[in-house]
Design a protein around this motif. Structure first.
Motif, PDB file in Angstrom:
ATOM      1  N   ARG A 104       0.850  -1.187   0.000  1.00 25.69           N
ATOM      2  CA  ARG A 104       0.000   0.000   0.000  1.00 25.69           C
ATOM      3  C   ARG A 104       0.889   1.243   0.000  1.00 25.69           C
ATOM      4  N   TYR A 105       0.606   2.142  -0.952  1.00 23.12           N
ATOM      5  CA  TYR A 105       1.351   3.387  -1.067  1.00 23.12           C
ATOM      6  C   TYR A 105       0.396   4.584  -0.929  1.00 23.12           C
ATOM      7  N   ARG A 106       0.923   5.634  -0.338  1.00 29.97           N
ATOM      8  CA  ARG A 106       0.225   6.923  -0.383  1.00 29.97           C
ATOM      9  C   ARG A 106       0.878   7.722  -1.505  1.00 29.97           C
ATOM     10  N   VAL A 107       0.108   7.967  -2.570  1.00 30.11           N
ATOM     11  CA  VAL A 107       0.647   8.578  -3.787  1.00 30.11           C
ATOM     12  C   VAL A 107       0.146  10.016  -3.926  1.00 30.11           C
ATOM     13  N   PRO A 163      -3.173  13.551  -1.957  1.00 32.66           N
ATOM     14  CA  PRO A 163      -2.704  12.193  -1.657  1.00 32.66           C
ATOM     15  C   PRO A 163      -3.822  11.160  -1.851  1.00 32.66           C
ATOM     16  N   VAL A 164      -3.462  10.047  -2.460  1.00 34.42           N
ATOM     17  CA  VAL A 164      -4.399   8.949  -2.673  1.00 34.42           C
ATOM     18  C   VAL A 164      -3.700   7.654  -2.294  1.00 34.42           C
ATOM     19  N   GLU A 165      -4.388   6.818  -1.547  1.00 33.88           N
ATOM     20  CA  GLU A 165      -3.813   5.526  -1.181  1.00 33.88           C
ATOM     21  C   GLU A 165      -4.139   4.499  -2.252  1.00 33.88           C
ATOM     22  N   GLY A 223       5.284   8.157  -4.271  1.00 34.77           N
ATOM     23  CA  GLY A 223       4.536   7.164  -3.517  1.00 34.77           C
ATOM     24  C   GLY A 223       5.319   6.695  -2.301  1.00 34.77           C
ATOM     25  N   LYS A 224       4.695   6.703  -1.141  1.00 35.43           N
ATOM     26  CA  LYS A 224       5.348   6.257   0.094  1.00 35.43           C
ATOM     27  C   LYS A 224       4.638   5.016   0.608  1.00 35.43           C
ATOM     28  N   ARG A 225       5.420   3.949   0.857  1.00 32.48           N
ATOM     29  CA  ARG A 225       4.829   2.706   1.337  1.00 32.48           C
ATOM     30  C   ARG A 225       4.348   2.890   2.776  1.00 32.48           C
ATOM     31  N   ILE A 226       3.075   2.497   3.021  1.00 27.91           N
ATOM     32  CA  ILE A 226       2.510   2.633   4.365  1.00 27.91           C
ATOM     33  C   ILE A 226       2.011   1.309   4.914  1.00 27.91           C
ATOM     34  N   GLY A 227       2.222   0.189   4.165  1.00 27.31           N
ATOM     35  CA  GLY A 227       1.803  -1.112   4.672  1.00 27.31           C
ATOM     36  C   GLY A 227       1.506  -2.085   3.563  1.00 27.31           C
ATOM     37  N   GLY A 228       0.961  -3.240   3.925  1.00 27.49           N
ATOM     38  CA  GLY A 228       0.586  -4.250   2.955  1.00 27.49           C
ATOM     39  C   GLY A 228      -0.879  -4.123   2.569  1.00 27.49           C
ATOM     40  N   CYS A 229      -1.291  -4.889   1.560  1.00 32.69           N
ATOM     41  CA  CYS A 229      -2.687  -4.861   1.104  1.00 32.69           C
ATOM     42  C   CYS A 229      -2.972  -6.097   0.267  1.00 32.69           C
ATOM     43  N   ASP A 230      -4.238  -6.272  -0.059  1.00 33.84           N
ATOM     44  CA  ASP A 230      -4.674  -7.371  -0.918  1.00 33.84           C
ATOM     45  C   ASP A 230      -4.837  -6.813  -2.327  1.00 33.84           C
TER      46      ASP A 230
END
Length: 348
Positions: free
Chosen positions: A30-33, A48-50, A126-133
């Protein structure tokens, strides 16, 4: 009204977040772009959009935004950075140069494009903020969600009909809801006063919407004409239902429907004017029960004389004017070029 952004524009704004790969559950990052676009003083606001991307290297040729008429050239990777050149042909031809860089917690990049002599700059991070599906939260899924929001937001706007009806509709599954709103509007504008106002202000937009939903201007006008006849609104009848006008010439009230008589019942209007208007002084006219009709008759005669004089002047000017070359084709505006680039990028 805010313009609708189709999916390819959303993809361009998110820029380089989609990496083509088969995804398993919990396989994404998951990135905040944040992305920006600027062109000759115009800008697409940074917001910003995740987003969720497949767990792969974001700096790759697959991440370069393009459509089917674009080719990526000279893609080069040096350490954590990559550079490339894109050439697009067709209606919205353009060239661009871009670069991408992998960061410890994400990525960033920029692109400079040339579109019909104008430079457009796009930057993103884009900054990574965690994992996602990735399967359920990919940019494609997000784009569909954003499209759904836009479709819901414009349901009450008949001028947005192309979003819901026609072969290129972006929201075809919302057509029934949209048409329910359009049909309610169609019933309202069958009122003569509403019909005339709608025709003046938004006829070019509302009639295609009504036709796209199975109605027609002819049917609505028929209802409005019937209501105008029954309500004695003969000015509307004369303006919009001329085939019905002759049967009302004999019984039209001269004072209430003076303009109607002058424009559509010339014989009776001339007779009334000769009997009630000609030769009367100002004082006598003010006390005459035909004052309203006489004023309408005089105003209409003046309008006709002015129109004839204008036509004569225009014809005379055209006859004496020197030959001119055809005007050059109008260049696309900055706004048109800005939209063309957004449509070109992303390929969605």
């Amino acid at each position: 009204m805010k313009p609708f952004l189709p999916r390819r524009v959303v993809a361009a704004a998110l820029f380089c977040t989609a990496v083509a790969a088969s995804a398993a559950p919990d396989s994404g990052d998951r990135y905040r772009v944040t992305s920006k676009m600027q062109m000759a003083g115009m800008s697409m606001p940074a917001k910003p959009v995740e987003v969720c991307t497949a767990r792969a290297n974001p700096v790759s040729e697959q991440a370069v935004p393009k459509d089917k008429d674009c080719q990526v050239q000279n893609f080069r990777v040096e350490g954590s950075k990559a550079s490339y050149h894109v050439v697009c042909t067709g209606k919205n031809a353009m060239t661009s140069d871009g670069e991408m860089e992998t960061l410890p917690d994400g990525y960033r990049g920029s692109m400079k494009a040339q579109v019909q002599g104008q430079q457009i700059t796009m930057s993103y991070e884009g900054k990574r903020i965690g994992g996602c599906d990735y399967a359920s939260e990919s940019p494609e899924a997000m784009g569909k969600a954003l499209t759904a929001q836009a479709c819901e937001a414009q349901l009450g706007s008949v001028v947005s009909y192309s979003m819901y009806v026609g072969p290129k509709a972006a929201c075809p599954t919302y057509k029934a809801k949209f048409c329910a709103n359009v049909n309610r509007t169609a019933e309202q504008i069958a009122d003569p006063a509403r019909f005339a106002e709608t025709e003046r202000t938004m006829g070019a937009a509302i009639w295609p919407a009504i036709e796209g939903c199975g109605g027609s201007r002819t049917a609505i006008l028929g209802k409005a004409c019937g209501r105008a006849e029954s309500g004695g609104d003969l000015d509307f009848v004369g303006d919009y239902c001329p085939d019905l006008a002759p049967r009302h010439c004999a019984d039209a009230d001269p004072n209430r429907s003076g303009r109607f008589l002058v424009r559509h019942c010339a014989e009776r209007a001339r007779s009334l004017a000769a009997q009630q208007c000609e030769g009367r002084g100002y004082t006598a006219m003010q006390s005459s029960p035909y004052r309203g009709f006489c004023n309408s008759y005089a105003a209409e005669r003046l309008r006709e004389r002015n129109a004839a004089a204008q036509r004569q002047a225009t014809d005379g000017a055209a006859a004496t004017a020197p030959a001119t070359h055809d005007a050059p084709a109008k260049k696309p505006s900055i706004g048109d070029r800005f939209k063309a680039l957004k449509d070109r990028l992303g390929g969605g």
